[in-house]
Design a protein around this motif. Structure first.
Motif, short mmCIF file in Angstrom:
data_model
loop_
_atom_site.label_atom_id
_atom_site.label_comp_id
_atom_site.label_asym_id
_atom_site.label_seq_id
_atom_site.Cartn_x
_atom_site.Cartn_y
_atom_site.Cartn_z
N ALA A 55 -7.08 -1.93 -6.84
CA ALA A 55 -7.07 -0.73 -5.98
C ALA A 55 -6.34 -0.99 -4.67
O ALA A 55 -5.95 -0.04 -3.98
CB ALA A 55 -8.49 -0.25 -5.71
N MET A 56 -6.18 -2.25 -4.31
CA MET A 56 -5.51 -2.64 -3.06
C MET A 56 -6.19 -2.01 -1.85
O MET A 56 -5.54 -1.74 -0.83
CB MET A 56 -4.02 -2.28 -3.12
N ASP A 57 -7.50 -1.82 -1.94
CA ASP A 57 -8.21 -1.11 -0.87
C ASP A 57 -8.59 -1.99 0.31
O ASP A 57 -9.12 -1.49 1.31
CB ASP A 57 -9.44 -0.39 -1.43
N ASP A 64 4.76 1.35 1.57
CA ASP A 64 5.75 0.89 0.62
C ASP A 64 5.12 0.15 -0.57
O ASP A 64 5.75 0.00 -1.61
CB ASP A 64 6.76 -0.04 1.30
N LEU A 65 3.90 -0.34 -0.40
CA LEU A 65 3.23 -1.10 -1.46
C LEU A 65 2.13 -0.32 -2.17
O LEU A 65 1.81 -0.62 -3.32
CB LEU A 65 2.62 -2.38 -0.88
N MET A 66 1.53 0.62 -1.51
CA MET A 66 0.34 1.28 -2.06
C MET A 66 0.60 2.06 -3.35
O MET A 66 -0.34 2.35 -4.09
CB MET A 66 -0.32 2.18 -1.01
N GLY A 67 1.85 2.36 -3.64
CA GLY A 67 2.17 3.01 -4.91
C GLY A 67 1.86 2.12 -6.11
O GLY A 67 1.78 2.59 -7.24
N ARG A 68 1.67 0.84 -5.88
CA ARG A 68 1.33 -0.11 -6.94
C ARG A 68 -0.15 -0.08 -7.30
O ARG A 68 -0.54 -0.58 -8.35
CB ARG A 68 1.68 -1.53 -6.50
N ALA A 69 -0.96 0.45 -6.44
CA ALA A 69 -2.42 0.42 -6.61
C ALA A 69 -2.84 1.13 -7.89
O ALA A 69 -2.28 2.16 -8.27
CB ALA A 69 -3.11 1.06 -5.41
N GLY A 132 -1.55 -10.60 -9.24
CA GLY A 132 -2.60 -10.27 -8.27
C GLY A 132 -2.18 -10.57 -6.85
O GLY A 132 -2.34 -9.75 -5.94
N GLY A 133 -1.63 -11.76 -6.64
CA GLY A 133 -1.30 -12.20 -5.29
C GLY A 133 -0.12 -11.47 -4.67
O GLY A 133 -0.17 -11.09 -3.51
N GLU A 134 0.92 -11.25 -5.45
CA GLU A 134 2.12 -10.63 -4.89
C GLU A 134 2.23 -9.14 -5.21
O GLU A 134 2.39 -8.34 -4.31
CB GLU A 134 3.38 -11.36 -5.38
N TRP A 135 2.14 -8.78 -6.48
CA TRP A 135 2.32 -7.36 -6.82
C TRP A 135 1.23 -6.49 -6.19
O TRP A 135 1.50 -5.45 -5.64
CB TRP A 135 2.37 -7.19 -8.33
#
Length: 174
Positions: A55-57, A64-69, A132-135
């Motif tokens: 969820a990248m919460d 720029d990154l949250m679209g990956r969540a 997990g760490g980068e994407w």
């Protein structure tokens, strides 16, 4: 014409390399077995970890990154179950490799152990460190960052893989 006697040949000493390979493989087999059992019997603890990472919460929430969540809990839980299945299969393969080392079936032990070790390296290297760490920017989270543990297991697996690939002397194979 006098012949000089042939030099006495001494048998090559046995090495502890197969024992080391078997023990090191067994240590990682034990580790990943306990991880899989823990994830099955205490499903919720690491389920929360996977959910937060995907969820990248707890990251910096950079637009720029949250679209990956991935916020769909069904997808998150499917990913977690896939991780547990992968861990369980890797555990079985490494236990089999350990048993083969103990039985002195060195070529087969090396091959089976290699499969199990590569499974661990894929899970912890590609899965946790890279994806997990980068994407999913796990490195940004203070609470849900498993990079140190993943890197440790990735490196340990690599060291054991190197030891398992060292040539066993002909004398050891007897």
């Amino acid at each position: 014409m006098t012949q000089t006697p042939a030099p006495a040949t001494t048998p090559a000493p046995r090495t502890a390399l197969p024992l080391a390979a078997g023990v090191l493989t067994g240590v990682l087999a034990l580790y990943i077995t306990l991880v899989a059992i823990g994830n099955i019997t205490d499903f919720g603890t690491n389920q929360a970890f996977v959910r937060h990472v995907l969820a990248m919460d707890t990251t910096f929430k950079d637009d720029d990154l949250m679209g990956r969540a991935i916020t769909d809990t069904g997808v998150q839980d499917a990913a977690y179950v896939a991780i547990i299945v992968w861990e369980s299969v890797a555990a079985l393969v490494l236990v089999a490799g350990t048993c083969l080392w103990a039985r002195r079936s060195y070529d087969l032990a090396r091959r089976v152990s290699t499969y199990g070790l590569l499974m661990l390296m894929l899970l912890f290297g590609a899965g946790f460190v890279a994806i997990g760490g980068e994407w999913f920017a796990m490195w940004q989270s203070k609470d849900w960052n498993g990079l140190q543990a993943a890197t440790r297991i990735f490196l340990m697996s690599g060291v054991v893989l190197i030891v398992d690939q060292l040539p066993v002397s002909r004398r050891d194979a007897i």
